[in-house]
Design a protein around this motif. Sequence first.
Motif, mmCIF file in Angstrom:
data_model
loop_
_atom_site.group_PDB
_atom_site.id
_atom_site.type_symbol
_atom_site.label_atom_id
_atom_site.label_comp_id
_atom_site.label_asym_id
_atom_site.label_seq_id
_atom_site.Cartn_x
_atom_site.Cartn_y
_atom_site.Cartn_z
ATOM 1 N N MET A 79 0.844 -1.180 0.000
ATOM 2 C CA MET A 79 0.000 0.000 0.000
ATOM 3 C C MET A 79 0.885 1.238 0.000
ATOM 4 N N SER A 80 0.449 2.248 -0.698
ATOM 5 C CA SER A 80 1.262 3.448 -0.819
ATOM 6 C C SER A 80 1.301 4.234 0.499
ATOM 7 N N GLU A 81 2.409 4.932 0.706
ATOM 8 C CA GLU A 81 2.575 5.777 1.887
ATOM 9 C C GLU A 81 1.721 7.025 1.737
ATOM 10 N N PRO A 82 0.890 7.319 2.735
ATOM 11 C CA PRO A 82 0.076 8.528 2.643
ATOM 12 C C PRO A 82 0.890 9.768 2.988
ATOM 13 N N GLN A 83 0.405 10.920 2.550
ATOM 14 C CA GLN A 83 0.999 12.177 2.988
ATOM 15 C C GLN A 83 0.579 12.422 4.430
ATOM 16 N N ASP A 84 1.307 13.281 5.122
ATOM 17 C CA ASP A 84 0.975 13.628 6.493
ATOM 18 C C ASP A 84 -0.275 14.505 6.517
ATOM 19 N N TRP A 85 -1.211 14.185 7.378
ATOM 20 C CA TRP A 85 -2.441 14.945 7.507
ATOM 21 C C TRP A 85 -2.282 16.156 8.417
ATOM 22 N N ALA A 86 -1.303 16.132 9.306
ATOM 23 C CA ALA A 86 -1.203 17.126 10.384
ATOM 24 C C ALA A 86 -1.051 18.573 9.921
ATOM 25 N N PRO A 87 -0.399 18.870 8.795
ATOM 26 C CA PRO A 87 -0.301 20.279 8.396
ATOM 27 C C PRO A 87 -1.632 20.903 7.946
ATOM 28 N N GLY A 119 21.065 18.889 27.674
ATOM 29 C CA GLY A 119 20.039 19.196 28.652
ATOM 30 C C GLY A 119 18.712 19.646 28.063
ATOM 31 N N THR A 120 18.668 19.873 26.766
ATOM 32 C CA THR A 120 17.393 20.264 26.149
ATOM 33 C C THR A 120 16.480 19.049 26.031
ATOM 34 N N ARG A 121 15.200 19.327 25.917
ATOM 35 C CA ARG A 121 14.207 18.257 25.789
ATOM 36 C C ARG A 121 13.598 18.285 24.396
ATOM 37 N N ARG A 122 13.343 17.082 23.896
ATOM 38 C CA ARG A 122 12.706 16.935 22.585
ATOM 39 C C ARG A 122 11.496 16.030 22.754
ATOM 40 N N LEU A 123 10.348 16.482 22.252
ATOM 41 C CA LEU A 123 9.124 15.696 22.336
ATOM 42 C C LEU A 123 9.330 14.347 21.647
ATOM 43 N N ALA A 124 9.033 13.265 22.366
ATOM 44 C CA ALA A 124 9.255 11.929 21.831
ATOM 45 C C ALA A 124 7.960 11.133 21.651
ATOM 46 N N GLU A 125 6.963 11.398 22.506
ATOM 47 C CA GLU A 125 5.721 10.627 22.439
ATOM 48 C C GLU A 125 4.598 11.392 23.112
ATOM 49 N N VAL A 126 3.403 11.271 22.532
ATOM 50 C CA VAL A 126 2.191 11.835 23.119
ATOM 51 C C VAL A 126 1.167 10.712 23.194
ATOM 52 N N LYS A 181 0.975 8.923 19.410
ATOM 53 C CA LYS A 181 1.797 9.409 18.303
ATOM 54 C C LYS A 181 3.220 9.533 18.830
ATOM 55 N N THR A 182 4.179 9.088 18.021
ATOM 56 C CA THR A 182 5.589 9.135 18.399
ATOM 57 C C THR A 182 6.403 9.726 17.256
ATOM 58 N N VAL A 183 7.692 9.885 17.506
ATOM 59 C CA VAL A 183 8.589 10.357 16.456
ATOM 60 C C VAL A 183 8.513 9.420 15.253
ATOM 61 N N ASP A 184 8.465 8.113 15.511
ATOM 62 C CA ASP A 184 8.441 7.127 14.429
ATOM 63 C C ASP A 184 7.037 6.814 13.918
ATOM 64 N N ASN A 185 6.011 7.120 14.699
ATOM 65 C CA ASN A 185 4.630 6.850 14.319
ATOM 66 C C ASN A 185 3.883 8.176 14.209
ATOM 67 N N GLY A 186 4.072 8.872 13.120
ATOM 68 C CA GLY A 186 3.372 10.127 12.884
ATOM 69 C C GLY A 186 4.277 11.341 12.846
ATOM 70 N N GLY A 187 5.306 11.353 13.683
ATOM 71 C CA GLY A 187 6.231 12.474 13.691
ATOM 72 C C GLY A 187 5.769 13.640 14.539
ATOM 73 N N LEU A 188 6.571 14.685 14.537
ATOM 74 C CA LEU A 188 6.359 15.850 15.394
ATOM 75 C C LEU A 188 5.018 16.531 15.139
ATOM 76 N N MET A 239 2.225 14.517 16.607
ATOM 77 C CA MET A 239 2.287 14.574 18.075
ATOM 78 C C MET A 239 1.692 15.888 18.564
ATOM 79 N N GLN A 240 2.031 16.986 17.906
ATOM 80 C CA GLN A 240 1.499 18.290 18.293
ATOM 81 C C GLN A 240 -0.006 18.359 18.090
ATOM 82 N N ARG A 241 -0.505 17.752 17.023
ATOM 83 C CA ARG A 241 -1.945 17.750 16.785
ATOM 84 C C ARG A 241 -2.675 16.898 17.823
ATOM 85 N N LEU A 242 -2.064 15.790 18.257
ATOM 86 C CA LEU A 242 -2.676 14.985 19.318
ATOM 87 C C LEU A 242 -2.702 15.776 20.623
#
Length: 179
Positions: A1-9, A117-124, A155-162, A165-168
């Motif tokens: 199955m083809s890869e869909p475009q990201d819906w979040a934008p 020491g910075t933080r990066r969103l990894a999972e929501v 949603k994670t970095v690998d499952n959906g991306g940033l 995650m922000q939309r969730l």
Amino acid sequence: MSEPQDWAPYTSIADAAKVYLRDPELALDQLRSLVDFPTVTSFIMSRGVTNEQWGEALWQEVVLTEGRRLIIWRADDEMSADGRESRQLLEASVRTIALSTITDHILTTEFDVLSDGTRRLAEVRLRMYTQLLTRTRQKSAVDTDLFCESFRYVKTVDNGGLAQMQRLLQFGRVLSRSL
């Protein structure tokens, strides 16, 4: 199955569905019968592939709210099980749940702490528990376990991306304000 475009934008549910879902017109027609799209305050989308005995099966889901209800559209590839000639089916359903039935709502964020020491969103993770009973189990003459409907979205970095995650996060916050 083809890869869909990201819906979040996309802020429009129709535009997001058209680039992300395999069956966008079906989803949009069924959702439009229940909600006016301009009243939607937030939405999320998910999809995935499962390997069944008969091949790859796609599931697709749109979850939205307009401040009063949680509306869930879901479609699953299925194989007929009625004893006749086997045929592949697409089973689509729309479920409407009053937000007033949600009794618990947990929005969890997980961050990676980088070497500087910075933080990066990894999972929501969003978990919602309702007062809608799905089953009971009697433990004794006076004690019964109750099992209520729950919904979980991740949603994670690998499952959906940033962006997803922000939309969730946005969706979870909108629900919090609506409960």
